[in-house]
Scaffold this motif. Sequence first.
Motif, mmCIF file in Angstrom:
data_model
loop_
_atom_site.group_PDB
_atom_site.id
_atom_site.type_symbol
_atom_site.label_atom_id
_atom_site.label_comp_id
_atom_site.label_asym_id
_atom_site.label_seq_id
_atom_site.Cartn_x
_atom_site.Cartn_y
_atom_site.Cartn_z
ATOM 1 N N ALA A 53 0.891 -1.206 -0.107
ATOM 2 C CA ALA A 53 0.012 -0.024 -0.049
ATOM 3 C C ALA A 53 0.952 1.291 0.111
ATOM 4 C CB ALA A 53 -0.874 0.027 1.047
ATOM 5 N N ALA A 54 0.301 2.355 -0.379
ATOM 6 C CA ALA A 54 0.940 3.774 -0.279
ATOM 7 C C ALA A 54 1.688 3.907 0.965
ATOM 8 C CB ALA A 54 0.074 4.577 -0.942
ATOM 9 N N LEU A 55 2.634 4.554 1.212
ATOM 10 C CA LEU A 55 3.151 5.081 2.470
ATOM 11 C C LEU A 55 3.431 6.520 2.304
ATOM 12 C CD1 LEU A 55 4.395 4.077 5.000
ATOM 13 C CD2 LEU A 55 6.664 3.631 3.971
ATOM 14 N N PRO A 115 7.759 -1.604 10.684
ATOM 15 C CA PRO A 115 8.303 -0.506 10.324
ATOM 16 C C PRO A 115 7.958 0.534 11.868
ATOM 17 C CG PRO A 115 6.311 -0.308 9.072
ATOM 18 C CD PRO A 115 6.328 -1.717 9.679
ATOM 19 N N GLU A 116 8.908 1.704 11.635
ATOM 20 C CA GLU A 116 8.860 2.402 12.800
ATOM 21 C C GLU A 116 7.533 3.415 12.602
ATOM 22 O OE1 GLU A 116 10.484 2.524 15.546
ATOM 23 O OE2 GLU A 116 12.312 1.100 14.540
ATOM 24 N N ALA A 117 6.992 4.237 13.475
ATOM 25 C CA ALA A 117 5.824 4.970 13.078
ATOM 26 C C ALA A 117 5.949 6.031 12.011
ATOM 27 C CB ALA A 117 5.506 5.904 14.543
ATOM 28 N N ASP A 118 7.204 6.546 11.516
ATOM 29 C CA ASP A 118 7.192 7.242 10.554
ATOM 30 C C ASP A 118 7.499 6.481 9.174
ATOM 31 O OD1 ASP A 118 9.874 6.337 10.888
ATOM 32 O OD2 ASP A 118 10.542 8.391 10.683
ATOM 33 N N GLY A 119 7.543 4.940 9.166
ATOM 34 C CA GLY A 119 7.720 4.303 8.071
ATOM 35 C C GLY A 119 8.917 3.815 7.844
#
Length: 318
Positions: A19-21, A130-134
């Motif tokens: 999905a888009a990130l 992943p981390e919260a920021d992607g």
Amino acid sequence: MSPRRLLTAALVAGIVPTAALAAPDRGEANFTGPLVTPAVNTLPTNTVNVEPYLIHTNTRGWYDGNRDRHAEKPTARQWQVAVPIIYGLTDNISVQLTLNGARTSVGGQHSDGLRMADSLLRVQTRLKAPEADGTGLVLAASIAQRLPTGQYRHLDTNQLNGMGTGEMRTTLALGGQQLHWLDNGHALRWRGQLAWSPAPGRITLRGPNVYGTLTGFHGHAQPGQAWSASAAAEYVLNPRWVLVGEAIWNRASGTRINGRASGHGTYTYPSGHNISLAPAVEYHFSPKVGLIAGVQFSVGGRNTADFVAPQVALNMVF
């Protein structure tokens, strides 16, 4: 190996995007995922990802046992429609079904329209999020089951109707992915996968089939193990445009044919491997809808097909 078998082996199945990130702190980065390497990050619960592919494979020759390339005339051409559908069962488990259909033509002859090929059922579990920021490393493991939904035997009227392999093949894979923000403000995401498939069970053969036996043959085929590895990188130019580079390696052990018929006995198709590249470009209409177009083409191999396969896919997240 017969041209029909080589063309079947060149089918691309199980292509899965993510999905888009978005990374709001550093700008926006949207991805469809590369053409071949499957998704690593799972979908959020109750999210659906659909990405229909249109692929045109031109099998223009083969690589012999000494890795020398030979041209083939007439070339075999195949139009393939692949539709992977992914559902986020939980935040860490995704389920995928891929349906395939194809139409083949060789030297003015062709299959009887668009015919169903083999299907794929795949379950993936995320091992590291992943981390919260992607950013941060993402790891996942998957198990996939090939379903022999394509015709592979009883090809007396038209051998080009053979779109399947007859294999109930299981594939185990481990994938990794990571997003990096570069000093120039652009994002770079890499993705890789290693996969192994044990030898499937015996495949019963009767008469003409994709393994090259003729009318009157009674026996079975025993394919061997298979391995694959791929690596891809996606470089974000801006929120709409992304450049993609990808390298793919596939290896399959030999297939043993046993049976009785005039001119046929016990013989083995040799093991082979293929190396290909798949550059592509992505365009994003929105964070949930993106288009990817590119071409996968072989650059080397042994006892396998030499092919080029331009393709386009529309990635949609619901």
